[in-house]
Design a protein around this motif. Structure first.
Motif, PDB file in Angstrom:
ATOM      1  N   VAL A 213     -26.735   7.029 -21.019  1.00 58.65           N
ATOM      2  CA  VAL A 213     -25.812   8.086 -20.624  1.00 58.65           C
ATOM      3  C   VAL A 213     -25.255   8.767 -21.871  1.00 58.65           C
ATOM      4  N   VAL A 214     -25.432  10.081 -21.948  1.00 58.92           N
ATOM      5  CA  VAL A 214     -24.856  10.878 -23.028  1.00 58.92           C
ATOM      6  C   VAL A 214     -23.459  11.316 -22.602  1.00 58.92           C
ATOM      7  N   VAL A 215     -22.458  11.020 -23.428  1.00 58.26           N
ATOM      8  CA  VAL A 215     -21.085  11.450 -23.151  1.00 58.26           C
ATOM      9  C   VAL A 215     -20.614  12.315 -24.317  1.00 58.26           C
ATOM     10  N   ASP A 216     -20.494  13.605 -24.056  1.00 57.03           N
ATOM     11  CA  ASP A 216     -20.073  14.596 -25.052  1.00 57.03           C
ATOM     12  C   ASP A 216     -18.781  15.215 -24.539  1.00 57.03           C
ATOM     13  N   ILE A 217     -17.693  15.035 -25.275  1.00 61.74           N
ATOM     14  CA  ILE A 217     -16.379  15.428 -24.770  1.00 61.74           C
ATOM     15  C   ILE A 217     -15.551  16.093 -25.865  1.00 61.74           C
ATOM     16  N   GLY A 218     -14.624  16.949 -25.422  1.00 59.02           N
ATOM     17  CA  GLY A 218     -13.745  17.596 -26.388  1.00 59.02           C
ATOM     18  C   GLY A 218     -12.604  18.314 -25.703  1.00 59.02           C
ATOM     19  N   GLY A 219     -11.567  18.574 -26.467  1.00 60.14           N
ATOM     20  CA  GLY A 219     -10.404  19.288 -25.963  1.00 60.14           C
ATOM     21  C   GLY A 219      -9.675  19.982 -27.090  1.00 60.14           C
ATOM     22  N   THR A 220      -8.599  20.647 -26.741  1.00 62.28           N
ATOM     23  CA  THR A 220      -7.766  21.336 -27.721  1.00 62.28           C
ATOM     24  C   THR A 220      -6.413  20.652 -27.790  1.00 62.28           C
ATOM     25  N   MET A 221      -5.958  20.386 -29.000  1.00 57.32           N
ATOM     26  CA  MET A 221      -4.682  19.725 -29.229  1.00 57.32           C
ATOM     27  C   MET A 221      -3.541  20.744 -29.177  1.00 57.32           C
ATOM     28  N   PRO A 222      -2.296  20.288 -29.047  1.00 54.93           N
ATOM     29  CA  PRO A 222      -1.167  21.224 -29.088  1.00 54.93           C
ATOM     30  C   PRO A 222      -1.133  22.074 -30.352  1.00 54.93           C
ATOM     31  N   SER A 223      -1.731  21.587 -31.422  1.00 61.62           N
ATOM     32  CA  SER A 223      -1.809  22.348 -32.673  1.00 61.62           C
ATOM     33  C   SER A 223      -2.740  23.543 -32.563  1.00 61.62           C
ATOM     34  N   GLY A 224      -3.586  23.564 -31.520  1.00 62.50           N
ATOM     35  CA  GLY A 224      -4.590  24.613 -31.389  1.00 62.50           C
ATOM     36  C   GLY A 224      -5.952  24.221 -31.933  1.00 62.50           C
ATOM     37  N   TYR A 225      -6.064  23.041 -32.534  1.00 64.35           N
ATOM     38  CA  TYR A 225      -7.324  22.611 -33.130  1.00 64.35           C
ATOM     39  C   TYR A 225      -8.077  21.685 -32.188  1.00 64.35           C
ATOM     40  N   CYS A 226      -9.409  21.743 -32.281  1.00 62.48           N
ATOM     41  CA  CYS A 226     -10.290  21.168 -31.264  1.00 62.48           C
ATOM     42  C   CYS A 226     -10.932  19.855 -31.704  1.00 62.48           C
ATOM     43  N   SER A 227     -11.313  19.083 -30.714  1.00 68.44           N
ATOM     44  CA  SER A 227     -12.105  17.868 -30.926  1.00 68.44           C
ATOM     45  C   SER A 227     -13.463  18.037 -30.268  1.00 68.44           C
ATOM     46  N   ASP A 228     -14.427  17.221 -30.706  1.00 71.90           N
ATOM     47  CA  ASP A 228     -15.780  17.287 -30.139  1.00 71.90           C
ATOM     48  C   ASP A 228     -16.537  16.079 -30.675  1.00 71.90           C
ATOM     49  N   SER A 229     -16.947  15.191 -29.790  1.00 70.20           N
ATOM     50  CA  SER A 229     -17.688  14.012 -30.244  1.00 70.20           C
ATOM     51  C   SER A 229     -18.614  13.540 -29.138  1.00 70.20           C
ATOM     52  N   THR A 230     -19.816  13.121 -29.536  1.00 75.90           N
ATOM     53  CA  THR A 230     -20.810  12.629 -28.583  1.00 75.90           C
ATOM     54  C   THR A 230     -21.201  11.205 -28.933  1.00 75.90           C
ATOM     55  N   ARG A 231     -21.187  10.349 -27.905  1.00 76.21           N
ATOM     56  CA  ARG A 231     -21.659   8.980 -28.034  1.00 76.21           C
ATOM     57  C   ARG A 231     -22.578   8.663 -26.865  1.00 76.21           C
ATOM     58  N   ASN A 232     -23.323   7.572 -26.979  1.00 80.51           N
ATOM     59  CA  ASN A 232     -24.346   7.217 -26.006  1.00 80.51           C
ATOM     60  C   ASN A 232     -24.101   5.816 -25.479  1.00 80.51           C
ATOM     61  N   TYR A 233     -24.209   5.678 -24.166  1.00 79.51           N
ATOM     62  CA  TYR A 233     -23.856   4.428 -23.494  1.00 79.51           C
ATOM     63  C   TYR A 233     -25.008   3.962 -22.617  1.00 79.51           C
ATOM     64  N   LEU A 234     -25.072   2.651 -22.414  1.00 85.39           N
ATOM     65  CA  LEU A 234     -26.058   2.050 -21.522  1.00 85.39           C
ATOM     66  C   LEU A 234     -25.313   1.440 -20.354  1.00 85.39           C
TER      67      LEU A 234
END
Length: 359
Positions: A213-234
């Protein structure tokens, strides 16, 4: 120096008489104002000489003031023409720069209000500033990376056989907020064959035992700056042998890219070093996208880590390194970290395990 003053200086150097910036990441970057993208016009008028003015609908005036913008504010009533107001503030000039994400209807309306002014894109100018993050911005990206890492650390609470991708995605989305983000920007839960589609998002497919399973997720912080990271699960069971073999190559490719990336090398060289490892292992045609994208107040911005981009990386540039291998109709994998160039190397902002995580 105020951010808008830096943009003003660049505009003067490049022969742009005024910048016109509507709601979006550029406006937030230049003024700190997170304006609603309404049908009513909000527009920063930033002349290359003199003081800027933020044009807002009168009903948004208090919100603009409360945001703490350090510009004059000119509000317009419902029966007034805001484009004529912008034209008066700009005056008789030769060239105006319009932000890259301005609605076409607004571009044409401004053109009609200032028929003698040549319009050019302001995006390349603002990107010259946004592409290099200062210490405050890097700290904000570091916080964003830590927040999304905390979500990945919790994926085992939700991802298991018998649940749908949509159910798992909903739990992840709640955790993105719980772990400090202001908004959820995207949630990809690609199980089994859906993992072979890099931008799959979620579906009603039931996760099965043995699914990668590919899990790629991200959001925006109150600062306005973004996250983005992908990990892989079995999701229990054992991953197919072909997947495990490809995953080992993917880990080696991403590791080589992390070791190579630093100030002084080109963006395309980071892509090339990982792509060559993947190609040499026989998976070249299965790496179907660029290695990465810049990140800041938008998830995707300059610099892009891709063949043909000979931009030399510099201190303060932040971007993703995310090679992937995708077997159409079977499974896929992508490993993604956000990194930032330091004075003499690289800081990796995501630090959860990069190997396949068995649940």
């Amino acid at each position: 120096m105020n951010t808008w003053r830096k943009a003003q200086e660049l505009a003067a150097q490049q022969g742009i008489d005024a910048l016109l910036v509507t709601p979006g990441a550029d406006l937030r970057y230049l003024t700190g104002y997170v304006a609603l993208p309404l049908e009513r016009l909000t527009c920063l008028v930033l002349p290359s000489q003199g003081e800027p003015t933020l044009v807002v609908p009168h009903l948004e005036r208090q919100a603009a003031i409360a945001s703490g913008v350090d510009t004059a504010i000119a509000s317009w009533q419902e029966t007034e023409d805001p484009y004529e107001l912008v034209a008066r503030l700009v005056g008789d000039v030769a060239t105006v720069g319009v932000d890259d994400h301005m609605w076409a209807s607004r571009v044409f309306a401004l053109q009609a209000a200032m028929p003698t002014a040549r319009q050019v894109l302001a995006g390349p100018l603002v990107q010259q500033l946004r592409i290099r993050k200062d210490d405050t911005e890097i700290a904000a990206l570091r916080d964003a990376g830590a927040a999304i890492d905390r979500v990945h650390e919790r994926v085992g609470e939700w991802l298991r056989p018998g649940r749908t991708e949509r159910e798992v995605g909903a739990d992840i989305a709640r955790a993105i907020i719980d772990e400090g983000h202001e908004t959820v920007d995207f949630v990809i839960v690609g199980s089994g064959p859906n993992g072979a589609s890099p931008h799959h998002e979620v579906s009603d497919r039931v996760i099965e035992t043995g699914d990668p399973v590919v899990v790629d997720i991200g959001g925006t912080m109150p600062s306005g700056y973004c996250s983005d990271s992908t990990r892989n699960y079995l999701a229990g069971g054992t991953a197919p042998a072909a997947y495990r073999e490809a995953y080992a190559v993917l880990e080696a490719a991403q590791r080589a890219q992390l070791e190579h990336a630093r100030p002084g090398v080109t963006a395309e060289s980071v892509d090339a070093i990982g792509r060559q490892i993947i190609a040499d292992a026989g998976y070249g045609e299965l790496f179907i996208h660029r290695t990465g994208h810049g990140i800041g107040q938008e998830t995707h911005e300059e610099p892009y880590i891709v063949e043909g981009n000979d931009l030399v990386l510099e201190e303060g540039m932040a971007f993703s390194i995310e090679p992937g291998i995708y077997f159409d109709g079977q499974f896929g994998a992508r490993i993604e970290d956000i990194v930032v160039c330091t004075a003499d190397g690289l800081e990796v902002l995501n630090n959860t395990p990069r190997g396949l995580v068995a649940l």
